[in-house]
Structures are given as structure tokens and as C-alpha cells.
Design a protein around this motif. Structure first.
Motif, PDB file in Angstrom:
ATOM      1  N   MET A   6       0.817  -1.202   0.000  1.00 39.07           N
ATOM      2  CA  MET A   6       0.000   0.000   0.000  1.00 39.07           C
ATOM      3  C   MET A   6       0.869   1.278   0.000  1.00 39.07           C
ATOM      4  SD  MET A   6      -3.195   0.812   2.416  1.00 39.07           S
ATOM      5  CE  MET A   6      -3.655  -0.840   2.717  1.00 39.07           C
ATOM      6  N   GLU A   7       1.984   1.182   0.704  1.00 38.28           N
ATOM      7  CA  GLU A   7       2.899   2.322   0.791  1.00 38.28           C
ATOM      8  C   GLU A   7       3.391   2.755  -0.591  1.00 38.28           C
ATOM      9  OE1 GLU A   7       6.128   1.455   3.379  1.00 38.28           O
ATOM     10  OE2 GLU A   7       6.997   3.470   3.207  1.00 38.28           O
ATOM     11  N   ILE A  10       1.164   5.350  -2.402  1.00 34.84           N
ATOM     12  CA  ILE A  10       0.857   6.669  -1.824  1.00 34.84           C
ATOM     13  C   ILE A  10       1.087   7.828  -2.800  1.00 34.84           C
ATOM     14  CG2 ILE A  10       1.609   8.322  -0.060  1.00 34.84           C
ATOM     15  CD1 ILE A  10       1.588   6.022   1.904  1.00 34.84           C
ATOM     16  N   VAL A  13      -1.888   7.987  -4.944  1.00 31.75           N
ATOM     17  CA  VAL A  13      -3.055   8.474  -4.190  1.00 31.75           C
ATOM     18  C   VAL A  13      -2.938   9.991  -3.979  1.00 31.75           C
ATOM     19  CG1 VAL A  13      -4.376   8.279  -2.039  1.00 31.75           C
ATOM     20  CG2 VAL A  13      -3.335   6.257  -3.028  1.00 31.75           C
ATOM     21  N   ALA A  14      -1.710  10.445  -3.713  1.00 29.58           N
ATOM     22  CA  ALA A  14      -1.499  11.892  -3.482  1.00 29.58           C
ATOM     23  C   ALA A  14      -1.896  12.686  -4.732  1.00 29.58           C
ATOM     24  CB  ALA A  14      -0.041  12.148  -3.120  1.00 29.58           C
ATOM     25  N   ALA A  17      -5.570  12.725  -4.968  1.00 25.44           N
ATOM     26  CA  ALA A  17      -6.149  13.642  -3.964  1.00 25.44           C
ATOM     27  C   ALA A  17      -6.081  15.079  -4.463  1.00 25.44           C
ATOM     28  CB  ALA A  17      -5.421  13.495  -2.636  1.00 25.44           C
ATOM     29  N   SER A  25      -7.341  22.091  -1.394  1.00 23.32           N
ATOM     30  CA  SER A  25      -7.276  21.685   0.008  1.00 23.32           C
ATOM     31  C   SER A  25      -6.081  20.768   0.198  1.00 23.32           C
ATOM     32  CB  SER A  25      -8.574  20.966   0.400  1.00 23.32           C
ATOM     33  OG  SER A  25      -8.524  20.600   1.750  1.00 23.32           O
ATOM     34  N   SER A  26      -5.272  21.080   1.204  1.00 21.30           N
ATOM     35  CA  SER A  26      -4.051  20.293   1.423  1.00 21.30           C
ATOM     36  C   SER A  26      -4.339  19.003   2.166  1.00 21.30           C
ATOM     37  CB  SER A  26      -3.037  21.118   2.202  1.00 21.30           C
ATOM     38  OG  SER A  26      -3.630  21.570   3.411  1.00 21.30           O
ATOM     39  N   SER A  27      -5.521  18.899   2.743  1.00 22.40           N
ATOM     40  CA  SER A  27      -5.839  17.678   3.491  1.00 22.40           C
ATOM     41  C   SER A  27      -7.222  17.164   3.104  1.00 22.40           C
ATOM     42  CB  SER A  27      -5.782  17.946   4.994  1.00 22.40           C
ATOM     43  OG  SER A  27      -6.726  18.924   5.364  1.00 22.40           O
ATOM     44  N   VAL A  28      -7.399  15.873   3.314  1.00 21.91           N
ATOM     45  CA  VAL A  28      -8.726  15.269   3.083  1.00 21.91           C
ATOM     46  C   VAL A  28      -9.081  14.428   4.309  1.00 21.91           C
ATOM     47  CG1 VAL A  28      -8.573  15.188   0.557  1.00 21.91           C
ATOM     48  CG2 VAL A  28      -7.725  13.265   1.902  1.00 21.91           C
ATOM     49  N   THR A  32     -12.349  10.174   2.799  1.00 26.47           N
ATOM     50  CA  THR A  32     -11.968  10.472   1.415  1.00 26.47           C
ATOM     51  C   THR A  32     -10.663   9.775   1.056  1.00 26.47           C
ATOM     52  OG1 THR A  32     -13.053  12.606   1.608  1.00 26.47           O
ATOM     53  CG2 THR A  32     -11.500  12.358  -0.200  1.00 26.47           C
ATOM     54  N   ALA A  33      -9.692   9.803   2.005  1.00 25.98           N
ATOM     55  CA  ALA A  33      -8.405   9.149   1.736  1.00 25.98           C
ATOM     56  C   ALA A  33      -8.603   7.655   1.483  1.00 25.98           C
ATOM     57  CB  ALA A  33      -7.458   9.354   2.915  1.00 25.98           C
ATOM     58  N   ARG A  34      -9.482   7.045   2.271  1.00 27.78           N
ATOM     59  CA  ARG A  34      -9.748   5.611   2.106  1.00 27.78           C
ATOM     60  C   ARG A  34     -10.373   5.351   0.729  1.00 27.78           C
ATOM     61  NH1 ARG A  34     -13.657   4.842   5.647  1.00 27.78           N
ATOM     62  NH2 ARG A  34     -12.275   4.897   7.430  1.00 27.78           N
ATOM     63  N   MET A  37      -7.655   5.713  -1.918  1.00 27.73           N
ATOM     64  CA  MET A  37      -6.726   4.574  -1.889  1.00 27.73           C
ATOM     65  C   MET A  37      -7.391   3.358  -2.541  1.00 27.73           C
ATOM     66  SD  MET A  37      -3.870   3.112  -1.221  1.00 27.73           S
ATOM     67  CE  MET A  37      -2.731   3.801  -0.033  1.00 27.73           C
TER      68      MET A  37
ATOM     69  N   MET B   1      -6.506   0.793   8.194  1.00 28.27           N
ATOM     70  CA  MET B   1      -5.782   1.380   7.079  1.00 28.27           C
ATOM     71  C   MET B   1      -5.450   2.843   7.339  1.00 28.27           C
ATOM     72  SD  MET B   1      -6.847   1.599   3.099  1.00 28.27           S
ATOM     73  CE  MET B   1      -7.390   3.267   2.858  1.00 28.27           C
ATOM     74  N   VAL B  57      -6.016  13.509   6.527  1.00 28.57           N
ATOM     75  CA  VAL B  57      -4.743  13.072   5.953  1.00 28.57           C
ATOM     76  C   VAL B  57      -4.235  14.170   5.026  1.00 28.57           C
ATOM     77  CG1 VAL B  57      -3.633  11.342   4.483  1.00 28.57           C
ATOM     78  CG2 VAL B  57      -5.478  10.657   5.993  1.00 28.57           C
TER      79      VAL B  57
END
Lengths: 283, 179
Positions: A6-7, A10, A13-14, A17, A25-28, A32-34, A37, B1, B57
């Protein structure tokens, strides 16, 4: 075999995002991240499904850019949606629901919503629909475009099979199961018709008539006397194979293995039906 | 996760962020504000706690440098309380992101926070968090879309429930003093 962790995904995924937030937006949220991914994993698995070779760097143990694999998988998802849409357009052109409301609602009202709302970029794993009308032999473990494509392929084969019988004969089989089948029958409609066709063939009756006489159950029972479930399934599979081979060419390819997939379930029902001296289509 | 993902991201980003914060120091020096490497690490640690607390995140460069640049010319921030104020501001930033449910962009939120911090809050992070942002979040959750047009600027007038300037009282005092 899964060749990524998964790593490793990333960075992909970034990027996704960034697209999702339009870089505003710098964060989710975790949720949303799940989702993102899972979207990347879904596309990478599409890529894996094609048996693609690993990026060269992975074999050398170096860091791998998974973006091309993701993009390839994403393209495959789009391709599957296009194929599903093509199948749906063919299916709906001469769609016959035999008066079954659940079947009609799922195919006529539900499926178009999938094509409108499906999000292949950010949430390809969500096929949105609950698919209340069950197809006869499709995997319920699939999700996203894979699930809808397999579902429509199955429904198209079933519709092609049902078209071979006079409409009123199909309706008669459904009425035998449930007189108010139009509004209350929630199960698959092809399965009882196929089961009845199998029985008619074994009993030496006209398959197109889909009708059995009282003494036919004894005759059918004799064909399976002393058989265990596996042997019954094998015999039923052979009969289904004969029926499938007789289908005209306009029924899509893959009809035979698809219809044969019902044999094991039919064998279980056949055992119960013979014990009750009844048609398996009624169970 | 979620927890794993957060840990992976944090590990990857730390060195990169330290370098960015070092560069930001050059911009803030003109206002007499500097972060040491320990300060930067402390700031990142508290950021990670805030992200975990509000279940968020960060994938890219994060918000720290933007937050610092937005607030470095504030009349209410001094070197003595610089780190502490930044920690509070970033905590408020993520709390609001969580409360408002993704409705505001980073820039809109920073613009709103800075404007209130400099005006009605008089530098109070407590007032910013408990009054200004709470009211704004409630309005956004109710479906307010005006921030798209305003970019988060000049929004608080319509939210304020306090009378900040009482003309009659002012005139009474003026009369008492000079008449």
C-alpha cells in the motif's frame, strides 16, 4: 500475485487527492483518503488482471512509479464501462420484462443511474446500485464496473435464452411459482424457466411448451435415482449444454458456460423436488 | 488502514517539510519571527496530532508554510509566543476543516481566519475558535455558499451577534467629556 504494498501507491493516491480537491485543500478526511486509496487499488488490480509485467525497477528492488500501471488500469475501467453501456443498449432495445416489476425496475430504471452516477476516477469500486433483481450466475464478490459488466453480460444471456420461448409460456411458469409474481416475485426469472426446460427435456416433453404432466416427475426421478449431488449436477449440466447449443447465434457468446453455472444449484433443488414429487421450478 | 496511511505519510514528509519551513523563515525574518529546527519539529508533531484528532490526511506539502506566511505580518504575533500561536492556529485550521465538512478551500479558510484574528478577535485564538469559526461552520453546514464569491473575506459582518459600535453610547460619552 500482489506485487505492491500500500505504501508504494501513496504517490499515486497523493496525485489523485490533488485532482479530487482541485489542489484547493491540502488535506482530506480519512473517509476520502480511504476512498481514493481503494480507487487506486481497484485500477492497479485491473492492470494486474491483464497479466501485465512488473515495471523493470521493481524486479531490481528499486522504487517503482506505479502511476503508469494505475493509468493503464483506469483506462481499462473506462473500457469496461463502455462495454457495459454497449451491452445495455442492445439489451434495452427489445427488452421484455414479462410483467415482473422487480426485473423491470432494476433494468429500466436502475442501470441508467449507474451510467450517470458512476465515478471511474475517484470511486471506481462503487457500482452505486443494489441490483435488486438478481442475475442467475454472477459473482457477488465483484464491485464497481466489473460487477455491472458481469451482471449485464449475464442478464443479456438470460434475456436471449428467455426470448426463445413464447412469452405466455414464460409467464405461465412464473404464475405457477407465484400467482402475484408481477409485483411480488423478487427472484431471478430465467432460473425457473431453464429448470423447467431441463425437466421437459428429461421427460421427453416439448421444451418450448415448458409444460409437464403429472407422471413426468416419476420419470424424471428415475433418471436421478441413487445419484449423489455431484452426479446429478453433471447430468443437469449436460442437458443444459444441449439446450445452450441449440440457441441461435444472436444470443451472445459465453451462453453455454453461463447457463451451465446453474447446474449445481439445480441439482440441490432437484433432490428436494424429487423428494416432494414436484417440479424443481416451483422450489 | 487510516492509521497506517498516516504513519507512512508522516515518515516520508518530515525531511521535506523541515526544508520548506527553513525557507519560510527567510520570509518571516523581516517581521522578527523565526522558528528553530526544534520548533519546526514541535510544530509538525502537533500538526500530526491535530490531523489524527480530526481524522484527516495530508498528502502534499501540507498547510504549515501557508499558515505561517498568512499570519507572519500579524500585529498580534510576537516571537515569544510565535510557536504557541502557530500550534493553536493550525489546530483551529484542522478543527474547522473537520467541522465545515470540506466546504471551504484552504485559501478561503486562511483568509477568513486572518481577517477575524486581526479584527474582532484582537489576536485571541480562543475567540477565533469558539465564536467566529463556530458560527461560520454552522452557517456553511446550513448550505451557505457566499464564500465562493467572497473567497472568505468580509464574511463575519453577517455572522456577528455582538454590537461592536454603539453610536448613542459614544455620543453620550463625548457629551459628558466635552460639553
Amino acid at each position: 500475485m500482489q506485487v505492491w504494498e500500500m505504501e508504494d501507491l501513496i504517490p499515486v493516491v497523493a496525485k489523485l487527492a490533488d485532482k479530487y480537491t482541485s489542489k484547493d485543500s491540502s488535506s482530506v478526511s480519512y473517509e476520502t483518503a480511504r476512498m481514493l486509496m481503494e480507487a487506486v487499488i481497484y485500477c492497479i488490480r485491473e492492470w494486474e488482471e491483464e497479466g501485465q509485467s512488473l515495471p523493470a525497477a521493481a524486479n531490481a528492488g528499486a522504487a517503482v512509479d506505479w502511476e503508469p500501471a494505475y493509468q493503464h488500469g483506469y483506462g481499462k475501467v473506462l473500457e469496461k464501462v463502455r462495454r457495459a453501456k454497449g451491452i445495455y443498449e442492445e439489451l434495452i432495445a427489445d427488452f421484455e420484462d414479462y410483467g415482473c416489476r422487480n426485473y423491470k425496475d432494476t433494468i429500466v430504471k436502475g442501470i441508467p443511474a449507474f451510467f450517470v452516477k458512476y465515478d471511474p476516477r475517484f470511486c471506481p469500486q462503487d457500482h452505486i446500485l443494489t441490483l435488486d433483481y438478481p442475475a442467475m450466475c454472477v459473482s457477488v464478490t465483484l464491485c464497481g464496473a466489473d460487477r455491472i459488466l458481469e451482471y449485464l453480460q449475464g442478464i443479456q444471456i438470460e434475456a436471449g435464452f428467455l426470448r426463445q420461448f413464447p412469452r405466455e409460456r414464460v409467464i405461465r411458469v412464473l404464475r405457477e411459482i407465484l400467482p402475484e409474481y408481477r409485483s411480488l416475485y423478487l427472484d431471478n426469472i430465467c432460473a425457473p424457466v431453464l429448470m423447467r426446460a431441463v425437466e421437459c427435456m428429461i421427460a421427453g416433453r416439448s421444451v418450448l411448451a415448458l409444460e409437464l404432466q403429472e407422471g413426468d416427475y416419476r420419470l424424471i426421478g428415475e433418471q436421478f435415482r441413487g445419484d449423489d449431488k455431484d452426479l446429478m449436477a453433471e447430468k443437469i449440466r449436460r442437458v443444459i449444454g444441449v439446450l445452450a447449443d441449440a440457441l441461435p447465434e444472436d444470443v451472445p457468446g459465453g451462453a453455454r458456460p453461463y447457463l451451465e453455472g446453474a447446474a449445481e444449484d439445480f441439482a440441490v433443488r432437484m433432490g428436494l423436488a424429487l423428494a416432494a414429487n414436484s417440479s424443481i421450478a416451483r422450489l | 488502514m487510516d492509521g497506517n496511511l498516516l504513519m507512512m505519510l508522516q515518515g516520508k514528509r518530515q525531511q521535506e517539510e523541515l526544508a520548506v519551513l527553513e525557507r519560510v523563515n527567510e520570509d518571516t525574518a523581516q517581521f522578527g519571527l523565526m522558528l528553530t529546527e526544534d520548533d519546526a519539529r514541535a510544530l509538525m508533531a502537533s500538526r500530526n496530532e491535530s490531523l489524527a484528532r480530526y481524522q484527516r490526511v495530508e498528502f502534499g506539502r501540507g498547510i504549515l508554510d501557508k499558515l505561517i506566511v498568512a499570519f507572519c505580518d500579524s500585529q498580534y504575533i510576537e516571537q515569544d509566543s510565535y510557536l504557541e500561536t502557530l500550534e493553536e492556529l493550525q489546530e483551529i485550521f484542522y478543527a474547522f476543516k473537520h467541522e465545515a465538512g470540506e466546504k471551504l478551500t484552504d485559501d478561503e479558510l486562511l483568509a477568513f481566519m486572518k481577517e477575524q484574528f486581526e479584527s474582532v478577535c484582537f489576536g485571541s485564538t480562543e475567540y477565533l475558535r469558539d465564536t467566529c469559526l463556530e458560527r461560520y461552520a454552522a452557517k456553511l453546514r446550513g448550505g451557505y455558499e457566499g464564500h465562493r464569491r467572497s473567497q472568505g473575506r468580509g464574511e463575519y459582518e453577517q455572522l456577528s451577534e455582538e454590537m461592536r459600535w454603539d453610536n448613542d453610547l459614544y455620543m453620550d460619552v463625548v457629551k459628558e467629556l466635552f460639553w
